[in-house]
Design a protein around this motif. Sequence first.
Motif, PDB file in Angstrom:
ATOM      1  N   LEU A   1       0.807  -1.222   0.000  1.00  0.00           N
ATOM      2  CA  LEU A   1       0.000   0.000   0.000  1.00  0.00           C
ATOM      3  C   LEU A   1       0.846   1.280   0.000  1.00  0.00           C
ATOM      4  N   VAL A   2       2.099   1.180   0.427  1.00  0.00           N
ATOM      5  CA  VAL A   2       2.956   2.376   0.357  1.00  0.00           C
ATOM      6  C   VAL A   2       3.703   2.449  -0.973  1.00  0.00           C
ATOM      7  N   CYS A   3       3.622   1.367  -1.765  1.00  0.00           N
ATOM      8  CA  CYS A   3       4.154   1.454  -3.125  1.00  0.00           C
ATOM      9  C   CYS A   3       3.177   2.297  -3.947  1.00  0.00           C
ATOM     10  N   HIS A   4       3.638   2.831  -5.028  1.00  0.00           N
ATOM     11  CA  HIS A   4       2.798   3.749  -5.804  1.00  0.00           C
ATOM     12  C   HIS A   4       1.806   3.012  -6.694  1.00  0.00           C
ATOM     13  N   PHE A   5       2.160   1.765  -7.079  1.00  0.00           N
ATOM     14  CA  PHE A   5       1.289   0.968  -7.946  1.00  0.00           C
ATOM     15  C   PHE A   5       1.404  -0.503  -7.532  1.00  0.00           C
ATOM     16  N   ARG A   6       0.376  -1.296  -7.908  1.00  0.00           N
ATOM     17  CA  ARG A   6       0.348  -2.711  -7.550  1.00  0.00           C
ATOM     18  C   ARG A   6      -0.143  -3.551  -8.732  1.00  0.00           C
ATOM     19  N   VAL A   7       0.656  -4.560  -9.086  1.00  0.00           N
ATOM     20  CA  VAL A   7       0.293  -5.517 -10.136  1.00  0.00           C
ATOM     21  C   VAL A   7       0.216  -6.887  -9.464  1.00  0.00           C
ATOM     22  N   ALA A   8      -0.812  -7.672  -9.798  1.00  0.00           N
ATOM     23  CA  ALA A   8      -0.996  -8.961  -9.114  1.00  0.00           C
ATOM     24  C   ALA A   8      -1.333 -10.070 -10.108  1.00  0.00           C
ATOM     25  N   THR A   9      -1.023 -11.287  -9.726  1.00  0.00           N
ATOM     26  CA  THR A   9      -1.466 -12.443 -10.500  1.00  0.00           C
ATOM     27  C   THR A   9      -2.965 -12.646 -10.269  1.00  0.00           C
ATOM     28  N   LYS A  10      -3.592 -13.382 -11.172  1.00  0.00           N
ATOM     29  CA  LYS A  10      -5.054 -13.556 -11.085  1.00  0.00           C
ATOM     30  C   LYS A  10      -5.483 -14.418  -9.904  1.00  0.00           C
ATOM     31  N   ASP A  11      -4.549 -15.209  -9.380  1.00  0.00           N
ATOM     32  CA  ASP A  11      -4.904 -16.059  -8.232  1.00  0.00           C
ATOM     33  C   ASP A  11      -4.366 -15.501  -6.904  1.00  0.00           C
ATOM     34  N   ALA A  12      -3.862 -14.282  -6.912  1.00  0.00           N
ATOM     35  CA  ALA A  12      -3.347 -13.671  -5.668  1.00  0.00           C
ATOM     36  C   ALA A  12      -4.506 -13.354  -4.721  1.00  0.00           C
ATOM     37  N   ARG A  13      -4.170 -13.256  -3.449  1.00  0.00           N
ATOM     38  CA  ARG A  13      -5.160 -12.881  -2.436  1.00  0.00           C
ATOM     39  C   ARG A  13      -4.534 -11.856  -1.502  1.00  0.00           C
ATOM     40  N   LEU A  14      -5.321 -10.846  -1.142  1.00  0.00           N
ATOM     41  CA  LEU A  14      -4.800  -9.737  -0.343  1.00  0.00           C
ATOM     42  C   LEU A  14      -5.659  -9.543   0.891  1.00  0.00           C
ATOM     43  N   GLY A  15      -5.028  -9.270   2.032  1.00  0.00           N
ATOM     44  CA  GLY A  15      -5.815  -9.092   3.240  1.00  0.00           C
ATOM     45  C   GLY A  15      -5.010  -8.564   4.415  1.00  0.00           C
ATOM     46  N   LEU A  16      -5.751  -8.170   5.449  1.00  0.00           N
ATOM     47  CA  LEU A  16      -5.156  -7.716   6.708  1.00  0.00           C
ATOM     48  C   LEU A  16      -5.731  -8.586   7.825  1.00  0.00           C
ATOM     49  N   PRO A  17      -5.127  -9.751   8.083  1.00  0.00           N
ATOM     50  CA  PRO A  17      -5.706 -10.715   9.019  1.00  0.00           C
ATOM     51  C   PRO A  17      -5.302 -10.518  10.484  1.00  0.00           C
ATOM     52  N   GLU A  18      -4.736  -9.370  10.831  1.00  0.00           N
ATOM     53  CA  GLU A  18      -4.230  -9.161  12.194  1.00  0.00           C
ATOM     54  C   GLU A  18      -5.284  -9.394  13.265  1.00  0.00           C
ATOM     55  N   VAL A  19      -6.548  -9.131  12.931  1.00  0.00           N
ATOM     56  CA  VAL A  19      -7.619  -9.302  13.916  1.00  0.00           C
ATOM     57  C   VAL A  19      -7.653 -10.730  14.448  1.00  0.00           C
TER      58      VAL A  19
END
Length: 694
Positions: free
Chosen positions: A108-126
């Motif tokens: 999120l602090v990078c200026h841009f983000r490219v991902a594969t189609k099967d990538a998964r993103l999350g904030l699981p700290e909870v």
Amino acid sequence: MDTVVKLERHDVIAVVTINNPPVNALSAAVRGGILASVNAAIADPEVKAIVLTCAGRTFIAGADITEFGKPPEPPGWDELLAVLENSPKPVVAAIHGHALGGGLELALVCHFRVATKDARLGLPEVKLGLLPGGGGTQRLPRIVGVEKALDIVTSGQHAPAKEALEVGLVDELAPEGQLNEAAVAFARKILAEKKPLVKVRENNTKLEVAKGHPEIFENFRKANARKFRGFLAPEKNIRCIETAVTSATFEEGLAVERKLFMELMAGPQSAAQRYYFFAERQAQKIPDVPDDTPTHAVKKVGILGAGTMGGGIAMNFASAGIPVTIVEIKGEALDRGLKVIRSNYDRTASRGGLTPEQVNQRMGLLNGSLTMEDFAECDLVIEAVFERMEIKKQVFADLDRICKPGAILATNTSELNVNEIASVTRRPEDVIGLHFFSPANVMKLLEVIRGEKTAKDVIATCMKLAKTIGKVAVLAGVCHGFIGNRMLNQREREANKLVLEGAIPWDVDRVLYDFGFPMGPFRMNDLAGLDLGWVMEESRSSTLREVLCEMGRLGQKSGAGYYDYDENRNAKPSPVTDKIINDFIAKSGKSPRKISDGEILERCIYPMINEGAKILEEGKAIRASDIDVVWVNGYGWPVYRGGPMYWADQIGLDKVLAKMKEFHATLGDDFKPAALLEKLVAEGKKFADFEQPA
């Protein structure tokens, strides 16, 4: 430069590659390597843009949890994020696998983000009793909006790449197998188009939409009150996003995030949840069954019984793509069982959890039969028939005759002696207990019961198979009730004794509910059905449960049990139950006494802990944390209290022992302290210190 991070030049594009297997966790070495590499790329006049990528099977899957609670090692997290965010050259994150926690915060602090189609993103700290501590609660709502951010941070769930693209969390999806090439090409494109650097922290457009609308947060809290009950972390996550909306500056929001993060990190709930995180992983390690133990290929499974348990068990395998043969004695029972399975899948599909095609695919893997001979080619057969030893033994004698050599023969018994069941076969080494919990297609726990002759390859196969079907497996030895039900029996006994001394069922249930259980023992029994295991011909009106069953009060399904239920199955205290209890007390010649909430809790839980100590000293559980995994996954023990054995360690084993001795003196041998409990107290140790003799 540290070997876990490598810097390479692709013409004017610097590629920074992190290689810290297995999940590229953000250890101090990784942080230092990224910082040095990015600074070198910024200083290099030939470099015009930077791509941050990872080797191995995933992008950064989070912080290094082993560093939690330890003095921080440089470089600091904030320093690293600032260098990336403030880079004068565009930084593109190339994401594959999982970008979780600190990994997503870094992206999120990078200026841009490219991902594969099967990538998964999350904030699981909870799930660790925490909140994102690197600006995640402040940047995420700025990019995906407040409502979506609330959902992500309080659920801990991962967003698939397609959804991440739709909400703006990533800028582009890469063709399969070409992530780095796509990220480099994307970097060249933004250079060619002279795109401005995009700092998420400066984008307040989506926050503005929520300003002046506190009802967004009020409604979210109300909608999730039941799910969040007892937990501290979800509310503090909500407060952080609330602050992102209401604060004057980004820095103000960061300060609140940091303050609340530190409160959670220092608190007992996060300590318990972090303990449990490791406990669940530790449960997979069996000292005499090493990771390289050969396993059987399980390509076809047989289930005997299409009732509630058998049908639920079958769904686990069909959902994992494994063909299942379900055998019943009568055609009506088989048809009914398959119909229930179909309706369960259809219900999931109606909620968007499955497509109609997936439902048909799973149903297509289920083959109904009326003859056990169809188990002949199965690699694993699980019986889920009535809980009577003579029936189980007959079934296993038949399976021994029918099944091919090397097939694993498993019993779903919840308490019977697996060794006795295995004794009727010529292959006791292939016999094992697989105790699924009801509903078997939902509950995560699987107790794997090791018989005295069960082969190690059979154990290894079943532990591995549990992961395949989405279960958390814990190995247990043979004893009545194994780990979970053996301890539950202690609580059930005391709950029933308490109501005959002056407590009432709804008070007992309230105390345990307030402790954090989803429901108390009487509500739980009403839900399961009071007639479970009850035989009318053998009933003697000798217990409260027997009298209720004789009256037709069988629990929720009959509209009355310990409680009375309305048409929506809402419970209310029953005067009928109250009268039966008072009649029992009167017949005993005793008077009801006032029983405090404290005594109810101690009477219900301390004997469980004591029984856990006996299970350990008898070698029926490998370690205390395994017992905790059973209770969190199978019985609703609140994970923010870690498990019964962990909780006992936290309150002090000396306190538990003193109270057990007090109860022993006044209430009898049901409270006789376990030898291990006395030994650990005498030595000043905890359950966490206990190790089984080699």
